[in-house]
Design an enzyme around this catalytic site. Structure first.
Site, PDB file in Angstrom:
ATOM      1  N   THR A   1       1.060  -1.145   0.077  1.00 30.61           N
ATOM      2  CA  THR A   1       0.083  -0.091   0.088  1.00 30.61           C
ATOM      3  C   THR A   1       0.788   1.280  -0.134  1.00 30.61           C
ATOM      4  O   THR A   1       2.107   1.162   0.341  1.00 30.61           O
ATOM      5  CB  THR A   1      -0.904  -0.018   1.224  1.00 30.61           C
ATOM      6  OG1 THR A   1      -0.156   0.389   2.464  1.00 30.61           O
ATOM      7  CG2 THR A   1      -1.784  -1.375   1.309  1.00 30.61           C
ATOM      8  N   ASP A   2       0.298   2.368  -0.437  1.00 32.16           N
ATOM      9  CA  ASP A   2       0.956   3.586  -0.236  1.00 32.16           C
ATOM     10  C   ASP A   2       0.664   3.737   1.417  1.00 32.16           C
ATOM     11  O   ASP A   2      -0.055   2.680   2.192  1.00 32.16           O
ATOM     12  CB  ASP A   2       0.206   4.934  -0.982  1.00 32.16           C
ATOM     13  CG  ASP A   2       0.951   5.957  -1.113  1.00 32.16           C
ATOM     14  OD1 ASP A   2       2.074   5.930  -0.289  1.00 32.16           O
ATOM     15  OD2 ASP A   2       0.870   6.716  -2.016  1.00 32.16           O
ATOM     16  N   ALA A   3       1.216   4.952   1.759  1.00 30.60           N
ATOM     17  CA  ALA A   3       1.037   5.100   3.281  1.00 30.60           C
ATOM     18  C   ALA A   3      -0.437   5.031   3.788  1.00 30.60           C
ATOM     19  O   ALA A   3      -1.160   5.712   3.539  1.00 30.60           O
ATOM     20  CB  ALA A   3       1.750   6.342   3.836  1.00 30.60           C
ATOM     21  N   LEU A   4      -0.607   4.246   5.004  1.00 30.77           N
ATOM     22  CA  LEU A   4      -2.059   4.010   5.333  1.00 30.77           C
ATOM     23  C   LEU A   4      -2.397   5.209   6.322  1.00 30.77           C
ATOM     24  O   LEU A   4      -3.400   5.315   6.661  1.00 30.77           O
ATOM     25  CB  LEU A   4      -2.337   2.709   6.212  1.00 30.77           C
ATOM     26  CG  LEU A   4      -2.232   1.486   5.222  1.00 30.77           C
ATOM     27  CD1 LEU A   4      -2.705   0.183   6.050  1.00 30.77           C
ATOM     28  CD2 LEU A   4      -3.174   1.522   3.849  1.00 30.77           C
TER      29      LEU A   4
END
Length: 603
Positions: A325-328
């Protein structure tokens, strides 16, 4: 048999000839032969998965960070986030599969310190639980997004590569960056950006993209994948799938950007670089927190979309590597569901790694509970863990987690690398306008005011001009210059022969309270009637907002190498060779081209 040897026996059997991991007295990992039946890497990874507890498997899905530059240094911000004070305690508590460094969070002091820090973190990881080394990562995109500054080698970034049009140079730059990261113990770079920036008002991508041309982006993406993976032998990560290049919203903030491309437009514009990266063997792909109704009409962020992550990325595009993921912690992905639900839905969508969870205790427990309840099948969990372990195995993270801090100086920022970087950047500086024939300046002694954006950047350029015989004065005015600052810059411009004004996203009035203050500064300087050279040190689109400027240069970056290249062009030491890698549209008319892709003047 030690835990390290037990893990090695389960995971590796052999790297090439049935080797086991063992930890030496100095903490180094060496290979010891032990005859076992030959197994494929996939079988070895699955064997390791079977030996892990549920909590150990879930830990492998998480990529965490901690505040501070040392593994044993307590920080109250860590306690607030994780409930424990030191990075070492964070690792002991969660046993994460990955780790990420940030300069803004106090991790980076210098390359040697990072090598020492990486070793300390890996020692903690390999002394905890099943003792699996972590994949340490960072965002060293180059240009405007870097986590490790000088003395590490700096480049102009993706759009500068797009302006130079050299796949060989793009690969060389990635190779140098990758080898330097590897020397610091960083085995994964969240790069290259594979987004096609077709929107001049894109606030989050811009010069992080190679170009608005899908073929050029594809070619340069592949070149950098080869540089990272084949030359430097680290993990590269193409981002941000399914393509973040056409948005006016920043997914870091509390807004979910929507990409309104039709499926045919997505196939023609956004998909090609990712397809090319997959064909080139990309190790990892990062998701985007964007909605793409033509790919998934649910309105869910792509990160949480099974139609996008599984059906398209896995199914249609055939990607078999690790999806992260991109940053959550970014606002866009947190809007629709709570943090616990986000973590579970990402895995259900087909994601393998959860980057920077903002509520780690809640999200870790949510994933464990989802597996226990059967919402996430153990088979589905095992698939992700196996992919993560397989990548660690094939990239040497499991067999060689440690680095030699004493060797950093002979790898990072060497004279040869710095010279190569300068030569590469020198090909990218783009002369967009030279109506008055102002450039090149020549060697006549003159007084020059350097003004506009960037405290460090204006000083760096002034120093470069001074080296060339100019009497340089600096008046830095920032991203949103006050009327007092503008008046002062104008007064100083009248006292100098030439003014060089640096703009940085002057088109983006959102960052200047909709007052367009950088635009006001440039127009006020032009009104003096003195010689004014406008230089965009980030996005090349600024010229649309003050097209009356007779002289305009685009550098795509404000790094030191970019300012050196700019000085060379201003003084005619090199010819401007860059060509616009994007169309520059007329302000307020996105479909009307002011300066086209491929435009660039020289002499």
């Amino acid at each position: 048999m030690s835990a390290v040897r037990r893990f090695a026996a389960a995971t590796l059997a052999a790297v090439t000839s049935a080797a086991l991991l063992t930890t030496g007295a100095a903490g180094a990992v060496t290979a010891q032969p032990e005859a076992q039946p030959p197994q494929t890497p996939e079988h070895r990874a699955m064997s390791a998965v079977k030996a892990m507890s549920l909590e150990e498997k879930v830990g492998q899905l998480f990529v965490l960070f901690a505040y501070g530059p040392k593994a044993d240094a307590p920080d109250a911000r860590n306690t607030a986030l994780y409930g424990v004070a030191t990075p070492a305690e964070v690792i002991s508590k969660y046993k994460p599969g990955g780790w990420i460094y940030f300069s803004a969070r106090g991790n980076v002091e210098n390359p040697t310190q990072l090598a020492t820090y990486s070793n300390a973190l890996q020692r903690q990881a390999t002394s905890t639980g099943l003792r699996v080394p972590m994949t340490i990562a960072t965002d060293q995109e180059q240009g405007v997004v870097v986590r490790v500054g000088p003395p590490a080698t700096q480049f102009g970034g993706n759009m500068a590569h797009g302006a130079a049009r050299s796949v060989a140079d793009a690969r060389t730059a990635a190779g140098i960056t990758g080898r330097e990261l590897k020397a610091m113990g960083i085995r994964q770079n969240y790069a290259p950006v594979a987004d096609v920036n077709v929107n001049a008002l894109n606030p989050v991508i811009g010069v992080r993209s190679f170009s608005s041309n899908p073929q050029l982006v594809s070619d340069l993406t592949v070149a950098q994948v080869q540089g990272y993976e084949k030359d430097a032998k680290i993990i590269s990560t193409a981002k941000h799938f399914p393509g973040h290049g056409d948005t006016v919203d920043d997914s870091h903030n509390a807004a979910l950007p929507t990409i309104n491309h039709t499926r045919a437009e997505w196939n023609a514009i956004d998909a090609p670089p990712f397809k090319a990266a997959i064909k080139a063997g990309i190790d990892s792909i990062m998701t985007a927190h964007i909605a793409v109704p033509s790919l998934d009409p649910s309105g869910d962020p792509a990160t949480l979309s099974k139609p996008i992550m599984t059906d398209i990325l896995r199914g249609e595009l055939g990607f078999r590597g690790v999806i992260c993921t991109d940053a959550l912690e970014m606002g866009a992905v947190r809007l629709k569901y709570g943090d616990a639900e986000v973590a579970v839905r990402a895995i259900e969508a087909g994601v393998d790694q959860l980057l920077l969870p903002p509520a780690p205790d809640v999200q870790f427990k949510a994933v464990v509970d989802a597996v226990k309840s059967g919402r996430i099948s153990e088979r589905r969990l095992n698939e992700s863990v196996a992919r993560i372990l397989l990548l660690k195995l094939t990239r040497g993270v499991l067999t060689s987690p440690y680095v030699d801090p004493a060797a950093v100086a002979t790898t990072v920022g060497t004279p040869a690398s710095l010279a190569t970087a300068q030569a590469i950047v020198d090909k990218s500086t783009t002369l967009v306008k030279n109506d008055a024939g102002t450039l090149p300046l020549g060697n006549t002694p003159r007084s020059i005011l350097v003004t506009g954006w960037g405290a460090t950047t204006t000083q760096t350029l002034a120093a470069n001009l001074t080296k060339r015989g100019a009497t340089a004065t600096v008046r830095e005015t920032g991203a949103a210059p006050t009327d007092v600052a503008i008046d002062d810059a104008v007064a100083k411009a009248k006292l100098n022969d030439v003014t060089v004004v640096l703009t940085q996203k002057a088109w983006d009035t959102k960052v200047t309270d909709k007052l367009a203050k950088q635009q006001k500064l440039v127009k006020a300087l032009l009104a003096t009637g003195k010689t004014v050279i406008v230089v965009a040190v980030r996005d090349p689109y600024d010229i649309a907002y003050f097209d009356a400027a007779p002289t305009y240069v685009a550098t795509y970056s404000y790094t030191g190498v970019s300012m050196e290249s700019l000085a060379k062009v201003l003084y005619g030491e090199i010819k401007p060779a860059g060509k616009l890698p994007v169309d520059i549209p007329v302000a307020g008319q996105p479909t009307t081209v002011l300066y086209p892709f491929g435009h660039g003047l020289s002499w």
